[in-house]
Design a protein around this motif. Structure first.
Motif, PDB file in Angstrom:
ATOM      1  N   ASP A 157       0.957  -1.148  -0.200  1.00 38.12           N
ATOM      2  CA  ASP A 157       0.144  -0.053  -0.031  1.00 38.12           C
ATOM      3  C   ASP A 157       0.987   1.233   0.213  1.00 38.12           C
ATOM      4  OD1 ASP A 157      -2.981  -1.003   0.668  1.00 38.12           O
ATOM      5  OD2 ASP A 157      -1.466  -2.271   1.663  1.00 38.12           O
ATOM      6  N   GLU A 158       2.015   1.156   0.652  1.00 37.49           N
ATOM      7  CA  GLU A 158       2.978   2.084   0.541  1.00 37.49           C
ATOM      8  C   GLU A 158       4.420   1.614   0.655  1.00 37.49           C
ATOM      9  OE1 GLU A 158       2.929   5.029   4.055  1.00 37.49           O
ATOM     10  OE2 GLU A 158       0.891   4.116   4.570  1.00 37.49           O
ATOM     11  N   LEU A 159       5.295   2.282  -0.260  1.00 36.96           N
ATOM     12  CA  LEU A 159       6.691   1.819  -0.525  1.00 36.96           C
ATOM     13  C   LEU A 159       7.482   2.940   0.032  1.00 36.96           C
ATOM     14  CD1 LEU A 159       8.420  -0.460  -1.675  1.00 36.96           C
ATOM     15  CD2 LEU A 159       8.230   0.588  -3.862  1.00 36.96           C
ATOM     16  N   TYR A 160       8.548   2.725   0.526  1.00 37.48           N
ATOM     17  CA  TYR A 160       9.609   3.515   0.678  1.00 37.48           C
ATOM     18  C   TYR A 160      10.975   2.921   0.385  1.00 37.48           C
ATOM     19  CZ  TYR A 160       6.222   5.710   4.016  1.00 37.48           C
ATOM     20  OH  TYR A 160       5.094   6.398   4.467  1.00 37.48           O
ATOM     21  N   VAL A 161      11.727   3.872  -0.258  1.00 35.36           N
ATOM     22  CA  VAL A 161      13.194   3.173  -0.823  1.00 35.36           C
ATOM     23  C   VAL A 161      14.000   4.158   0.054  1.00 35.36           C
ATOM     24  CG1 VAL A 161      14.378   2.981  -2.735  1.00 35.36           C
ATOM     25  CG2 VAL A 161      12.057   2.237  -2.797  1.00 35.36           C
ATOM     26  N   VAL A 162      15.237   3.641   0.519  1.00 39.93           N
ATOM     27  CA  VAL A 162      16.188   4.106   1.144  1.00 39.93           C
ATOM     28  C   VAL A 162      17.729   3.462   0.624  1.00 39.93           C
ATOM     29  CG1 VAL A 162      15.363   4.980   3.284  1.00 39.93           C
ATOM     30  CG2 VAL A 162      16.474   2.884   3.223  1.00 39.93           C
ATOM     31  N   THR A 163      18.776   4.428   0.500  1.00 36.94           N
ATOM     32  CA  THR A 163      19.784   3.690   0.257  1.00 36.94           C
ATOM     33  C   THR A 163      21.048   4.605   1.302  1.00 36.94           C
ATOM     34  OG1 THR A 163      20.103   5.312  -1.551  1.00 36.94           O
ATOM     35  CG2 THR A 163      19.925   3.135  -2.061  1.00 36.94           C
ATOM     36  N   ASP A 164      22.025   3.751   1.384  1.00 37.81           N
ATOM     37  CA  ASP A 164      23.109   4.379   2.544  1.00 37.81           C
ATOM     38  C   ASP A 164      23.428   5.911   1.914  1.00 37.81           C
ATOM     39  OD1 ASP A 164      22.347   2.103   3.390  1.00 37.81           O
ATOM     40  OD2 ASP A 164      24.555   1.335   3.648  1.00 37.81           O
ATOM     41  N   ASP A 165      23.821   5.879   0.641  1.00 40.28           N
ATOM     42  CA  ASP A 165      24.524   6.921   0.099  1.00 40.28           C
ATOM     43  C   ASP A 165      23.342   8.015  -0.647  1.00 40.28           C
ATOM     44  OD1 ASP A 165      23.585   5.464  -2.296  1.00 40.28           O
ATOM     45  OD2 ASP A 165      25.688   5.452  -3.045  1.00 40.28           O
ATOM     46  N   GLY A 166      22.302   7.486  -0.501  1.00 41.83           N
ATOM     47  CA  GLY A 166      20.927   8.575  -1.142  1.00 41.83           C
ATOM     48  C   GLY A 166      21.174   8.460  -2.769  1.00 41.83           C
ATOM     49  N   SER A 167      21.877   7.321  -3.263  1.00 41.97           N
ATOM     50  CA  SER A 167      21.548   7.469  -4.918  1.00 41.97           C
ATOM     51  C   SER A 167      20.211   7.032  -5.262  1.00 41.97           C
ATOM     52  CB  SER A 167      22.540   6.323  -5.237  1.00 41.97           C
ATOM     53  OG  SER A 167      22.709   5.005  -4.687  1.00 41.97           O
ATOM     54  N   ARG A 168      19.367   6.316  -4.332  1.00 42.31           N
ATOM     55  CA  ARG A 168      18.089   6.054  -5.020  1.00 42.31           C
ATOM     56  C   ARG A 168      17.046   6.442  -3.635  1.00 42.31           C
ATOM     57  NH1 ARG A 168      14.210   5.341  -8.910  1.00 42.31           N
ATOM     58  NH2 ARG A 168      12.663   4.435  -8.171  1.00 42.31           N
ATOM     59  N   GLY A 169      15.942   6.745  -3.628  1.00 40.39           N
ATOM     60  CA  GLY A 169      15.128   7.156  -2.508  1.00 40.39           C
ATOM     61  C   GLY A 169      15.804   8.112  -1.560  1.00 40.39           C
ATOM     62  N   GLU A 170      15.464   8.113  -0.381  1.00 37.71           N
ATOM     63  CA  GLU A 170      15.897   8.979   0.508  1.00 37.71           C
ATOM     64  C   GLU A 170      17.483   8.246   0.932  1.00 37.71           C
ATOM     65  OE1 GLU A 170      13.567   9.739   4.077  1.00 37.71           O
ATOM     66  OE2 GLU A 170      11.842   9.509   2.856  1.00 37.71           O
ATOM     67  N   GLY A 171      18.375   9.263   1.592  1.00 35.66           N
ATOM     68  CA  GLY A 171      19.469   8.700   1.913  1.00 35.66           C
ATOM     69  C   GLY A 171      19.396   8.440   3.488  1.00 35.66           C
ATOM     70  N   GLY A 172      20.119   7.340   4.049  1.00 32.29           N
ATOM     71  CA  GLY A 172      19.803   6.813   5.292  1.00 32.29           C
ATOM     72  C   GLY A 172      19.572   5.290   5.313  1.00 32.29           C
ATOM     73  N   PHE A 173      19.067   4.915   6.416  1.00 35.26           N
ATOM     74  CA  PHE A 173      18.740   3.544   6.628  1.00 35.26           C
ATOM     75  C   PHE A 173      17.201   3.010   6.963  1.00 35.26           C
ATOM     76  CE2 PHE A 173      22.783   4.594   8.720  1.00 35.26           C
ATOM     77  CZ  PHE A 173      23.791   3.614   7.889  1.00 35.26           C
ATOM     78  N   THR A 174      16.805   1.849   6.551  1.00 39.53           N
ATOM     79  CA  THR A 174      15.373   1.493   6.884  1.00 39.53           C
ATOM     80  C   THR A 174      15.059   1.896   7.958  1.00 39.53           C
ATOM     81  OG1 THR A 174      16.316  -0.576   7.477  1.00 39.53           O
ATOM     82  CG2 THR A 174      15.792  -0.324   4.967  1.00 39.53           C
ATOM     83  N   THR A 175      15.830   1.551   9.043  1.00 40.26           N
ATOM     84  CA  THR A 175      15.364   2.077  10.493  1.00 40.26           C
ATOM     85  C   THR A 175      15.011   3.479  10.617  1.00 40.26           C
ATOM     86  OG1 THR A 175      17.659   2.077  10.961  1.00 40.26           O
ATOM     87  CG2 THR A 175      16.462   0.086  11.656  1.00 40.26           C
ATOM     88  N   ASP A 176      15.605   4.226   9.987  1.00 42.32           N
ATOM     89  CA  ASP A 176      15.196   5.706  10.062  1.00 42.32           C
ATOM     90  C   ASP A 176      13.616   5.946   9.539  1.00 42.32           C
ATOM     91  OD1 ASP A 176      17.917   6.160  10.486  1.00 42.32           O
ATOM     92  OD2 ASP A 176      18.287   6.819   8.172  1.00 42.32           O
TER      93      ASP A 176
END
Lengths: 285, 459
Positions: free
Chosen positions: A151-170
């Protein structure tokens, strides 16, 4: 039997296989795994079933090129080749119920085993919020596939190269801070990610399921190598798991056991002059 | 004139054999076998046959060896024993056939085990036709597990003309004979030979089969099997339940031996499965598995191999021969000691804290029970510990077959004589019923169940 029907590259170090194994395809559920062995001198490695294709009797797996065996597999095994041994389904299936809102978190190659769980949770009538994380964009995969069951999808990458920068736990922390009602969490990825996810959910008392990947030898309930401490008791990931209540898992013990053969792995890579795509220490899952 | 002592069997010298995985005893020559067989008194009422869990006609085969009819001797053995090359090597004959040998009352018993081994090895070098198979009965039996109980039942049922399919979970057939018992005690080529002999008789073996997951026992009946024999053996290892058991460097004997025997980690990195041991290896336990682990440690390159056992030498459950072999190879026995915690450094094992023990009254196993002596803590420095204190029942069939009655330890409840379980048409035998026992006891259970299954199929 055990013939490779499809092979597809998902990223620089990540491959998807469809293996012909009709018995496994007919009976495997989300959360279960197979053990495979490539050749006579090969080791047995566990891989989680991603999905099955009933008409062809195919079992889909995702393999990251991370060590001697996985490198051999992606390097030398293509469509039409046959894996020497392929046995499953093993382990207990995921407990799919109607929980309400579920958050499904996949880190690195842990995205692969997360997919069937998110899909089945959606089919069971849950609201599925999915968080995918990886080191960088090339290490992400299945974004579309998971989008279709979420229903909702969030994407994160450590270096911010896709989606938000950071970790899944953020993202997970933010959902809690926003006061979102969360009934159950699945977290599959590197042990440290699963550990931190559990630290985030613990104060809120939200049940959190993790899927563990300790070293296995036979993977069938015999050797005891995959033991982990869960709630102060010795459990075996191959038959009691691989999924456990994350709030009860001794992650430090798990991580210590996962490091035990690091030197031998380096020796094997040297001896066979193999350079895997991802160094094990950096392994995403 | 009867020679009072057994004809000795040549063996690899201890200081040679600790550096290789080759078999320790080297076998009899034909002359040696004939000489030993001639010691047999050929009793009119032999006791040895009843001493054998699979009732091999011992006087007959020994007499045939004495006459040099080795092929005939082998046919005699094969009438009742499907795995002679295995039994000749790993049976505790001193407690069975040889333990009741009439000659043994005054002199050393006839070396029945060595003669059986000789015959089986002789057969392997000479083509002997396989045992007679009765005409097809049209009945089908599924055997779950290809260890000693399963293979024995499969062979016996096949001889009676039943179609037999053995379903094995691992990637090779043989069960504990392949993953558990080391190469130097039971070469894997010999197990493969015995398995091939069964295949030649028409037994079908399917590897990598997860019965309970891919197919349940009820579904086996739906597929047309008329009876099922569950012989899935011992499974998950027992641990001591003391702190530090999850440290790297603490192995169960199952893992230690499986890595070495089944996965050939002693040839790492040629073979992919590694094993990591320190200069000193401490094995905890006193049974045959503990001896196997301690002796394996030396062959993997350990400089010191120590067995820690909580009772005294009298109570050691291992076969005398295994303890002797271990002692010859320089293994130290620290008796009357028991671990209380595993000590770690950087997440890996650094030492084992133990307590000294004394013996108290006899417990329900008839052995004197060990009692810790307060204040006697001492530490053995080591990076490798192998825990060899037994196994639980293999979990897969019990967990996936809800209507199969279990005892409180998770073993399948089955009639001792027939192996009949609480489920119609389902029989069980071997370690899955009894808990960890010996190869030949499992074979005896396989044999008795085969007889009961045959009767069930005819009824």
């Amino acid at each position: 039997m055990n013939r490779i029907l499809e092979k597809r590259r998902l990223g620089p170090c990540t491959w998807e296989y469809l293996i012909e194994a009709p018995d496994v395809a007919r009976t495997a559920c989300a959360g279960q795994f197979v053990m495979l062995r490539l050749h006579e001198k090969g080791e047995r490695i566990p891989l989680t079933v991603v999905e099955t294709e009933e008409p062809d009797g195919g079992v889909r797996l995702v393999v990251q090129d991370v060590g001697k065996t996985t490198h051999d597999m992606v390097d030398r095994f293509g469509v039409g080749d046959v894996l020497l041994d392929f046995v499953g389904p093993l382990g207990e299936p995921s407990e799919i119920g109607r929980y309400g809102t579920t958050v499904c978190i996949g880190g690195g190659v842990g995205i692969a085993p997360l997919y069937p769980i998110a899909r089945d949770l959606k089919m069971a009538g849950n609201d599925v919020v999915t968080i995918l994380g990886a080191r960088s964009e090339p290490f992400l995969f299945y974004e579309r596939k998971l989008d279709q069951v979420s229903d909702e999808l969030y994407v994160v990458t450590d270096d911010g190269s896709r989606g938000e920068g950071g970790f899944t736990t953020d993202i997970l922390t933010r959902l809690f801070e926003e006061g979102r009602r969360i009934d159950r969490v699945w977290a599959i990825g590197p042990p440290i990610m699963m550990k931190v996810c559990c630290d985030v959910t613990r104060p809120f008392g939200v049940p959190t399921v993790v899927s563990l990947n300790p070293i296995m030898v036979d993977g069938t309930g015999m050797c005891g190598g995959c033991r982990v401490r869960v709630g102060g008791q010795t459990k075996f990931a191959c038959v009691d798991g691989p999924e456990f209540d994350g709030h009860q898992v001794d992650f430090d013990g798990l991580m210590a056991r996962l490091r035990f053969y690091a030197r031998n792995e380096a020796e094997a890579l040297d001896a066979h002059e193999v350079k895997p795509c991802v160094k094990h220490q950096e392994s995403a899952w | 004139m009867i020679k009072p002592r057994q004809t000795p069997m040549r063996q690899q010298r201890p200081y040679v054999r600790i550096h290789n995985f080759d078999e320790v005893p080297l076998g009899y020559s034909e002359e040696e076998a004939v000489r030993e067989a001639k010691r047999c008194l050929q009793c009119q009422y032999p006791t040895c046959v009843d001493g054998c869990p699979v009732n091999v006609d011992i006087p007959r085969f020994v007499g045939q060896v004495a006459r040099g009819d080795f092929g005939e001797a082998m046919r005699t053995i094969r009438e009742t024993n499907s795995l002679p090359a295995v039994c000749g090597r790993v049976c505790p004959q001193e407690d069975q056939c040889q333990g009741v040998c009439a000659l043994g009352r005054k002199f050393e018993s006839v070396a029945i085990g060595r003669l059986e081994r000789f015959c089986a090895d002789w057969e392997a070098e000479h083509d002997v036709c396989c045992p007679g198979i009765a005409p097809d009965t049209g009945r089908r039996v599924a055997v779950i597990g290809s260890g000693p109980a399963g293979l024995t039942a499969a062979g016996d049922l096949r001889k009676l003309g039943h179609a037999v399919t053995v379903l094995e979970l691992l990637h090779v057939a043989g069960g504990v004979l392949m993953y558990g018992i080391p190469e130097f005690r039971l070469p894997k080529a010999i197990v493969c030979r015995e398995v091939e002999a069964l295949c030649k008789m028409g037994v079908t073996i399917e590897l990598n089969q997860v019965v309970g997951r891919v197919v349940t026992i009820d579904e086996l009946f739906e597929q047309g099997y008329d009876a099922v024999f569950v012989a899935t053996g011992a499974g998950l290892p027992r641990f001591l339940g003391v702190p530090g058991e999850a440290l790297g460097g603490v192995y169960s004997a199952n893992e230690f031996l499986t890595r070495t025997n089944l996965m050939r980690s002693y040839r790492f990195p040629e073979y992919d499965t590694p094993i990591r041991i320190g200069e000193r290896v401490v094995t905890i336990g006193g049974g045959n598995v503990a001896m196997d682990a301690a002796r394996t440690a030396l062959r993997l390159g350990a400089k010191e191999s120590i067995v820690v056992y909580r009772r005294s030498v009298e109570e050691l459950p291992a076969r005398v021969e295994e303890v002797e072999h271990a002692a010859e190879e320089g293994i130290f026995f620290h008796l009357l000691a028991n671990p209380v915690r595993f000590l770690g450094e950087h997440d890996e094992l650094a030492g084992i804290e133990c307590l000294e023990m004394k013996l108290g009254d006899r417990d329900d196993t008839g052995r004197r029970s060990p009692i810790p002596i307060e204040g006697t803590e001492f530490t053995i420095e080591t990076n490798t510990a192998v825990i060899a204190v037994g196994n639980e029942a293999h979990p897969l069939i019990p967990r996936t077959t809800p209507d199969l009655q279990l005892n409180r330890w998770g073993n399948i409840v089955a009639d001792r004589e027939t192996g009949q379980t609480s489920k119609r048409g389902v029989f069980a035998g071997g370690d899955i019923v009894t808990g960890a026992a010996t190869v030949i006891e499992a074979m005896g259970a396989g044999k008795r169940s085969a007889r009961a299954i045959a009767a069930f199929l005819e009824a």
